[in-house]
Design an enzyme around this catalytic site. Sequence first.
Site, mmCIF file in Angstrom:
data_model
loop_
_atom_site.group_PDB
_atom_site.id
_atom_site.type_symbol
_atom_site.label_atom_id
_atom_site.label_comp_id
_atom_site.label_asym_id
_atom_site.label_seq_id
_atom_site.Cartn_x
_atom_site.Cartn_y
_atom_site.Cartn_z
ATOM 1 N N GLY A 154 90.317 30.957 3.770
ATOM 2 C CA GLY A 154 90.976 30.504 2.717
ATOM 3 C C GLY A 154 91.531 31.684 1.734
ATOM 4 O O GLY A 154 91.890 31.392 0.658
ATOM 5 N N LYS A 183 89.630 34.091 7.735
ATOM 6 C CA LYS A 183 89.979 32.749 7.848
ATOM 7 C C LYS A 183 89.270 31.659 7.409
ATOM 8 O O LYS A 183 88.887 30.597 7.845
ATOM 9 C CB LYS A 183 89.850 32.434 9.424
ATOM 10 C CG LYS A 183 90.575 33.523 10.372
ATOM 11 C CD LYS A 183 92.028 33.427 10.405
ATOM 12 C CE LYS A 183 92.612 32.065 10.428
ATOM 13 N NZ LYS A 183 94.040 32.093 10.166
ATOM 14 N N GLY A 192 98.163 27.455 9.624
ATOM 15 C CA GLY A 192 98.311 26.095 9.963
ATOM 16 C C GLY A 192 98.608 26.009 11.493
ATOM 17 O O GLY A 192 99.215 25.076 11.738
ATOM 18 N N ARG A 204 83.788 28.886 4.638
ATOM 19 C CA ARG A 204 84.193 27.698 5.374
ATOM 20 C C ARG A 204 83.333 27.459 6.372
ATOM 21 O O ARG A 204 82.606 28.389 6.924
ATOM 22 C CB ARG A 204 85.355 27.930 5.964
ATOM 23 C CG ARG A 204 86.373 26.800 6.500
ATOM 24 C CD ARG A 204 87.429 27.551 7.247
ATOM 25 N NE ARG A 204 88.427 26.645 8.003
ATOM 26 C CZ ARG A 204 89.449 26.918 8.532
ATOM 27 N NH1 ARG A 204 89.799 28.170 8.681
ATOM 28 N NH2 ARG A 204 90.174 25.972 9.002
ATOM 29 N N HIS A 206 94.791 24.194 16.593
ATOM 30 C CA HIS A 206 93.720 24.628 17.405
ATOM 31 C C HIS A 206 93.672 24.296 18.901
ATOM 32 O O HIS A 206 94.163 23.003 19.284
ATOM 33 C CB HIS A 206 92.393 24.137 16.891
ATOM 34 C CG HIS A 206 92.134 24.965 15.339
ATOM 35 N ND1 HIS A 206 90.823 24.677 14.852
ATOM 36 C CD2 HIS A 206 92.767 25.797 14.751
ATOM 37 C CE1 HIS A 206 90.790 25.521 13.608
ATOM 38 N NE2 HIS A 206 91.884 26.307 13.742
ATOM 39 N N ARG A 246 93.649 34.204 1.666
ATOM 40 C CA ARG A 246 95.081 34.420 1.241
ATOM 41 C C ARG A 246 95.434 33.205 0.298
ATOM 42 O O ARG A 246 96.176 33.505 -0.531
ATOM 43 C CB ARG A 246 96.238 34.517 2.490
ATOM 44 C CG ARG A 246 97.441 34.443 2.332
ATOM 45 C CD ARG A 246 97.924 35.597 1.280
ATOM 46 N NE ARG A 246 97.640 36.780 1.721
ATOM 47 C CZ ARG A 246 97.756 38.146 0.999
ATOM 48 N NH1 ARG A 246 98.516 38.015 0.049
ATOM 49 N NH2 ARG A 246 97.522 39.112 1.527
#
EC number: 2.8.2.-
Length: 371
Positions: free
Chosen positions: A122, A120, A327, A201, A330, A124
């Site tokens: 980034g 999670k 995308g 991140r 949350h 990909r």
Amino acid sequence: MGCSKWRAAFNFGHLKVHSKLPVFFTMIILFIYLFYCLNGYCESLPRPVYDQRSNLQTKIILKDGQETEQLGAYNASPVSFVREQLSDLTNSDPPSNNISIANNFGSKKFPQAIIIGVKKGGTRALLEFLRIHPDVRAVGAEPHFFDRFYEKGLEWYRNLMPRTLEGQITMEKTPSYFITKEAPRRVFSMSRHTRLIVVVRDPVTRAVSDYTQTLSKSPGLPSFQNLVFRNATTGLIDTSWSAIRIGIYAKHLENWLRYFPLSRFLFVSGERLVTDPAGEMGRVQDFLGLKRVVTDKHFYFNQTKGFPCLKKPEGSSRPRCLGKSKGRPHPQISSEVLLRLRDFYRPFNLKFYQMTGHDFGWDQMATHQSS
């Protein structure tokens, strides 16, 4: 008179013999050709890449690693045309019921660069952006060799890799390598020269994104707050929960630095990959020793998804964006929970900044509400 008839008959017979000789030799050649094909020799012959626009002079690496020359000229670098054609064939979505001609070129090698983390963060997006480059060949699915399938052996791992030409880089991505204790030693045993890319991140945002992904698969999951705290009264954070444990980057990096020097790593900002994809991709291409082919002309910002997408490739009817799983909005989480979590990560973040020599500025960030 009798003599003349005999001569005429002789000449006619002589011509018949001569007319049969070409047929006889043709049949011999066909017989030899069929014999070789039935024994599999025809399949080993190199197949050319056809170009109707111009002739081409380049070295093509055959299956056995030898090189052969193609005549002609091309106005780009010596092997760029072949690389671009093979890259278009193999880096795009595979067409159904088609056999890729790339299978007849190059050789399978261990990856020279691996995206080792983080989930999670980034990874990909980074891989998809890199696959635009004609000198990058990457495995689409995550191999999970160094964390799940190591007992299958290195030869099994190498066979997963795509074929590459001379000058191309083989890559793979498996984000869980970064947090796997045995992974650094195993990668080092394969090659101490492997380049390692870590997409990081803000760990608070990453944890929420991780939870959001799991929640989409398991709707009955307890609330984020219940999972974060081992004891809600004392506010003790539960570091056994993977969504929290992954974000302690300094701890995981220490494990990798036992085997690889810092110079073998590139730390990519997941935030900058969203706000300035071309800038981060420039850093990545420099780190990999590649020409800066992927630039701002390849991107546009998708307002709906909240992150950049690749512009419509030539010959395609639509642009390339990451899948529906990217995308997600949350869930609403109380600011008090997020603040406690940010306080928990702060000392680990500072240590990570010191170790990498880069301040990612997470402690000044507000939590983004997209995954």
